[in-house]
Motif scaffolding. Structure first.
Motif, PDB file in Angstrom:
ATOM      1  N   GLU A 105      -3.267   3.851   9.172  1.00  0.00           N
ATOM      2  CA  GLU A 105      -4.698   4.203   9.281  1.00  0.00           C
ATOM      3  C   GLU A 105      -5.069   5.212   8.191  1.00  0.00           C
ATOM      4  O   GLU A 105      -6.069   5.053   7.502  1.00  0.00           O
ATOM      5  CB  GLU A 105      -5.035   4.827  10.644  1.00  0.00           C
ATOM      6  CG  GLU A 105      -5.007   3.851  11.808  1.00  0.00           C
ATOM      7  CD  GLU A 105      -3.598   3.702  12.374  1.00  0.00           C
ATOM      8  OE1 GLU A 105      -3.070   4.694  12.913  1.00  0.00           O
ATOM      9  OE2 GLU A 105      -3.014   2.608  12.255  1.00  0.00           O
ATOM     10  N   ALA A 106      -4.238   6.246   8.050  1.00  0.00           N
ATOM     11  CA  ALA A 106      -4.552   7.290   7.075  1.00  0.00           C
ATOM     12  C   ALA A 106      -4.197   6.861   5.651  1.00  0.00           C
ATOM     13  O   ALA A 106      -4.709   7.418   4.687  1.00  0.00           O
ATOM     14  CB  ALA A 106      -3.804   8.573   7.438  1.00  0.00           C
ATOM     15  N   GLY A 107      -3.319   5.853   5.530  1.00  0.00           N
ATOM     16  CA  GLY A 107      -2.915   5.399   4.193  1.00  0.00           C
ATOM     17  C   GLY A 107      -2.052   6.412   3.459  1.00  0.00           C
ATOM     18  O   GLY A 107      -2.134   6.527   2.238  1.00  0.00           O
ATOM     19  N   VAL A 108      -1.230   7.147   4.211  1.00  0.00           N
ATOM     20  CA  VAL A 108      -0.357   8.144   3.574  1.00  0.00           C
ATOM     21  C   VAL A 108       1.054   8.067   4.173  1.00  0.00           C
ATOM     22  O   VAL A 108       1.251   7.527   5.259  1.00  0.00           O
ATOM     23  CB  VAL A 108      -0.881   9.591   3.780  1.00  0.00           C
ATOM     24  CG1 VAL A 108      -2.251   9.758   3.125  1.00  0.00           C
ATOM     25  CG2 VAL A 108      -0.951   9.944   5.262  1.00  0.00           C
ATOM     26  N   ARG A 120       0.837  -1.220   0.000  1.00  0.00           N
ATOM     27  CA  ARG A 120       0.000   0.000   0.000  1.00  0.00           C
ATOM     28  C   ARG A 120       0.861   1.256   0.000  1.00  0.00           C
ATOM     29  O   ARG A 120       0.588   2.218  -0.718  1.00  0.00           O
ATOM     30  CB  ARG A 120      -0.902   0.022   1.243  1.00  0.00           C
ATOM     31  CG  ARG A 120      -2.055  -0.966   1.196  1.00  0.00           C
ATOM     32  CD  ARG A 120      -2.862  -0.898   2.493  1.00  0.00           C
ATOM     33  NE  ARG A 120      -3.538   0.369   2.669  1.00  0.00           N
ATOM     34  CZ  ARG A 120      -3.805   0.929   3.855  1.00  0.00           C
ATOM     35  NH1 ARG A 120      -3.424   0.317   4.970  1.00  0.00           N
ATOM     36  NH2 ARG A 120      -4.433   2.066   3.933  1.00  0.00           N
ATOM     37  N   ALA A 121       1.909   1.245   0.826  1.00  0.00           N
ATOM     38  CA  ALA A 121       2.773   2.418   0.921  1.00  0.00           C
ATOM     39  C   ALA A 121       3.428   2.700  -0.426  1.00  0.00           C
ATOM     40  O   ALA A 121       3.547   3.857  -0.843  1.00  0.00           O
ATOM     41  CB  ALA A 121       3.833   2.204   1.998  1.00  0.00           C
ATOM     42  N   LEU A 122       3.844   1.638  -1.119  1.00  0.00           N
ATOM     43  CA  LEU A 122       4.468   1.820  -2.429  1.00  0.00           C
ATOM     44  C   LEU A 122       3.472   2.380  -3.432  1.00  0.00           C
ATOM     45  O   LEU A 122       3.790   3.288  -4.197  1.00  0.00           O
ATOM     46  CB  LEU A 122       5.047   0.488  -2.923  1.00  0.00           C
ATOM     47  CG  LEU A 122       6.412   0.130  -2.350  1.00  0.00           C
ATOM     48  CD1 LEU A 122       6.746  -1.325  -2.638  1.00  0.00           C
ATOM     49  CD2 LEU A 122       7.491   1.053  -2.918  1.00  0.00           C
ATOM     50  N   GLU A 123       2.262   1.837  -3.419  1.00  0.00           N
ATOM     51  CA  GLU A 123       1.241   2.336  -4.353  1.00  0.00           C
ATOM     52  C   GLU A 123       1.016   3.827  -4.129  1.00  0.00           C
ATOM     53  O   GLU A 123       0.960   4.614  -5.066  1.00  0.00           O
ATOM     54  CB  GLU A 123      -0.086   1.586  -4.141  1.00  0.00           C
ATOM     55  CG  GLU A 123      -0.117   0.230  -4.827  1.00  0.00           C
ATOM     56  CD  GLU A 123      -1.512  -0.355  -4.885  1.00  0.00           C
ATOM     57  OE1 GLU A 123      -2.268  -0.174  -3.894  1.00  0.00           O
ATOM     58  OE2 GLU A 123      -1.850  -0.973  -5.898  1.00  0.00           O
ATOM     59  N   VAL A 148       2.477   7.168  -6.766  1.00  0.00           N
ATOM     60  CA  VAL A 148       1.553   8.184  -7.287  1.00  0.00           C
ATOM     61  C   VAL A 148       1.974   9.570  -6.799  1.00  0.00           C
ATOM     62  O   VAL A 148       2.024  10.534  -7.565  1.00  0.00           O
ATOM     63  CB  VAL A 148       0.101   7.866  -6.857  1.00  0.00           C
ATOM     64  CG1 VAL A 148      -0.826   9.030  -7.192  1.00  0.00           C
ATOM     65  CG2 VAL A 148      -0.384   6.579  -7.523  1.00  0.00           C
ATOM     66  N   ARG A 149       2.308   9.653  -5.503  1.00  0.00           N
ATOM     67  CA  ARG A 149       2.705  10.947  -4.950  1.00  0.00           C
ATOM     68  C   ARG A 149       3.925  11.512  -5.679  1.00  0.00           C
ATOM     69  O   ARG A 149       3.958  12.681  -6.046  1.00  0.00           O
ATOM     70  CB  ARG A 149       3.032  10.809  -3.452  1.00  0.00           C
ATOM     71  CG  ARG A 149       3.290  12.142  -2.740  1.00  0.00           C
ATOM     72  CD  ARG A 149       3.865  11.960  -1.339  1.00  0.00           C
ATOM     73  NE  ARG A 149       5.252  11.513  -1.344  1.00  0.00           N
ATOM     74  CZ  ARG A 149       6.309  12.317  -1.505  1.00  0.00           C
ATOM     75  NH1 ARG A 149       6.142  13.614  -1.663  1.00  0.00           N
ATOM     76  NH2 ARG A 149       7.522  11.814  -1.515  1.00  0.00           N
ATOM     77  N   GLN A 150       4.908  10.660  -5.926  1.00  0.00           N
ATOM     78  CA  GLN A 150       6.133  11.136  -6.579  1.00  0.00           C
ATOM     79  C   GLN A 150       5.878  11.543  -8.023  1.00  0.00           C
ATOM     80  O   GLN A 150       6.404  12.562  -8.492  1.00  0.00           O
ATOM     81  CB  GLN A 150       7.224  10.062  -6.507  1.00  0.00           C
ATOM     82  CG  GLN A 150       7.758   9.859  -5.099  1.00  0.00           C
ATOM     83  CD  GLN A 150       8.878   8.820  -5.039  1.00  0.00           C
ATOM     84  OE1 GLN A 150       9.567   8.575  -6.025  1.00  0.00           O
ATOM     85  NE2 GLN A 150       9.066   8.211  -3.881  1.00  0.00           N
TER      86      GLN A 150
END
Ligand code: ADP
Ligand code: ZN
Ligand code: MG
Length: 479
Positions: free
Chosen positions: A257-260, A228-231, A235-237
């Motif tokens: 929890e926040a997924g960020v 999840r963190a990679l996904e 996208v963020r980068q």
């Protein structure tokens, strides 16, 4: 613009040894806090570390299983930093001369999202050995520290920046854990902190040779979290680059929890660990003889075993993959298959019934009340037509409950399949007499109508008629 993500992983795994890396305290989890401690692992001044040979051996095992080169000469270094989890203010680790170099982990099968992955090798950079640090737990206004795991031997396995999707990273983690479990390097339970991973990821325009700025993500508590963190981070980068924002090397924290992810520290604030050789320990020289001895004890790697299951037992790739996921399960299947029972049928029983009841009872395969020999006997009874597959399921349930052998259950429950064609013919005659409509439909060419007649025979025989013989008899009688 088309972007490509580049991912490299740093995985820490606690080695399964009797004692800690540099002292005689037990290497054990689950004790009362601060009970497995001594002046060495508490970092008292004036103490001296003593190297744990078994930890070195275990690291070499991990290296050999991953096809690494084992360094004939390696050494330990002090990694200096100031934090309460390490009161001597440095961690003993390995810097420029690690025990294992290069190597690879084969990945195959599916990623977390279920997409099939092309089989390939993920390159390793190195595996080195260090001591684990104390575990700190933070409360609102204070923190507590448990030194039970301080000084436990810890392998750090560093991959090349060699993966490109979160699915590949997930498959890599799964495959790595599987290899380490097979080799009994460690228990690799992430919930117990025995396995931890940090993820490094950058993006670059596809086709660009130079790597993008590396972002390291910490606080990942499961493989799923890493995925999840990679996904999220990819996208963020990409969005940052698209809006013309420059990315800089930094460490970010995953919030599950926040997924960020959020910034922990930038490169300017990165630690300078001031590595220097540990003066209290001799270098490690691994002789060819010891290496050969260790090599002779290596188990078959999961990928090899998977291939052999396809070859020896005629299993599909998928079945072989499921059955080799865990070494204990592969051992179970193979012990049963060696009795000569039909391997394909065995595989089906293991993958459906056995795994289902075990997971319902929350048991591991090692705790199964149905032994491999018992399951093989059950498959044999079905193959021989002594009981039907349907009965086999009931017998299996009883076997699991009572631990009895299948023949004993069959005798106790009087579950004998009726294979006497004279008796079956009589049931078939009755079913035809009672099922005029189905008979007419079948004769008019509706093949499906046969099923209702088969069902009727099964009912008349109270489930005991051999279904194959019933079908045959019906087809004969109806022309
Ligand atoms: P550090 O010195 O910061 O620990 P390393 O070069 O040792 O950095 O790399 C640490 C991890 O980061 C390795 O797993 C490596 O594969 C990965 N990595 C290095 N550079 C990149 C990059 N540009 N993008 C993604 N991962 C990277
Ligand atoms: Zn100790
Ligand atoms: Mg590094």
């Amino acid at each position: 613009m088309d972007y490509e993500a580049v991912i490299g992983l740093e995985v820490h795994v606690q080695a399964r040894t009797a004692t800690k890396m540099f002292c005689g305290c037990p290497n054990q989890s689950g004790g009362e806090p601060n009970t497995f401690v001594c002046p060495v692992c508490l970092g008292y001044p004036g103490v001296l570390p003593v190297m744990n040979r078994e930890a070195i051996r275990t690291t070499i095992v991990a290296g050999l299983m991953c096809g690494c080169d084992i360094a004939p000469f390696s050494k330990f270094d002090r990694k200096s930093y100031f934090y309460p989890d390490m009161p001597k203010n440095y961690q003993i680790s390995q810097y420029d001369l690690p025990l294992c170099l290069k190597g690879a982990v084969p990945i195959a099968g599916k990623g977390f999202s279920g997409t099939p992955l092309a089989a390939r090798n993920v390159g390793l950079t190195r595996i080195h050995l260090e001591e684990d640090v104390a575990k700190s737990t933070h409360f609102g206004t204070y923190s507590v520290i448990d030194f039970n795991r301080a000084g436990v031997p810890l392998l750090e396995i560093v991959s090349e920046p060699d993966m490109h999707t979160p699915d590949e990273a997930y498959a890599y983690l799964t495959a790595l854990k599987q290899v380490l479990e097979y080799a009994q390097v460690g228990d690799c339970d992430m919930e117990k902190g025995q396995m931890r991973c940090d993820v490094n990821v950058s993006v670059r325009p596809r086709g660009q040779a130079r790597l993008g700025e590396k972002i390291e993500i910490k606080n990942l508590n499961s493989f799923r979290a890493a995925h999840r963190a990679l996904e999220y981070e990819i996208v963020r980068q990409i969005e940052a680059l698209e809006t013309g924002e420059a990315l800089h090397q930094e460490t970010r924290r995953w919030n599950d929890e926040a997924g960020v992810t959020s910034l922990m520290r930038s490169k300017e604030n990165a630690h300078d660990y001031r590595y220097f050789p540990e003066p209290d320990l001799m270098p490690v020289e691994v002789g060819a003889e010891w290496l050969d001895q260790i090599r002779a004890t290596l188990p078959e790697a999961p990928a090899q075993r998977r291939a052999r299951f396809v070859q020896n037992y005629g299993l599909t790739e998928y079945d072989a993959q499921v059955l080799t996921q865990e070494k204990a399960l592969a051992d179970y299947f193979e012990t049963a298959a060696r009795t000569g029972a039909n391997a394909k049928a065995l595989a089906n029983w293991v993958m459906t019934e056995l795994l289902r009841v075990l997971s319902e009872a929350n048991l591991g395969v090692a705790q199964s009340t149905v032994s491999p020999a018992a399951l093989a006997e059950l498959v044999g009874l079905i193959e021989a037509g002594a009981i039907s597959h349907r009965m086999g399921k009931d017998v299996f349930g009883e076997m699991f409950r009572s631990g009895e052998m299948p023949k004993a259950v069959v005798a106790r429950l009087g579950l004998v399949q009726e294979s006497d064609t004279g008796v079956i013919d009589e049931y078939v005659r009755q079913a035809i007499a009672q099922g005029a409509a189905a008979v007419a439909e079948y004769r008019a060419g509706k093949q499906k109508a046969l099923q209702s007649l088969v069902g009727q025979v099964m009912k008349l025989s109270r489930g005991k008629a051999n279904p194959q013989l019933v079908v045959k008899a019906l087809q004969e009688k109806l022309g």
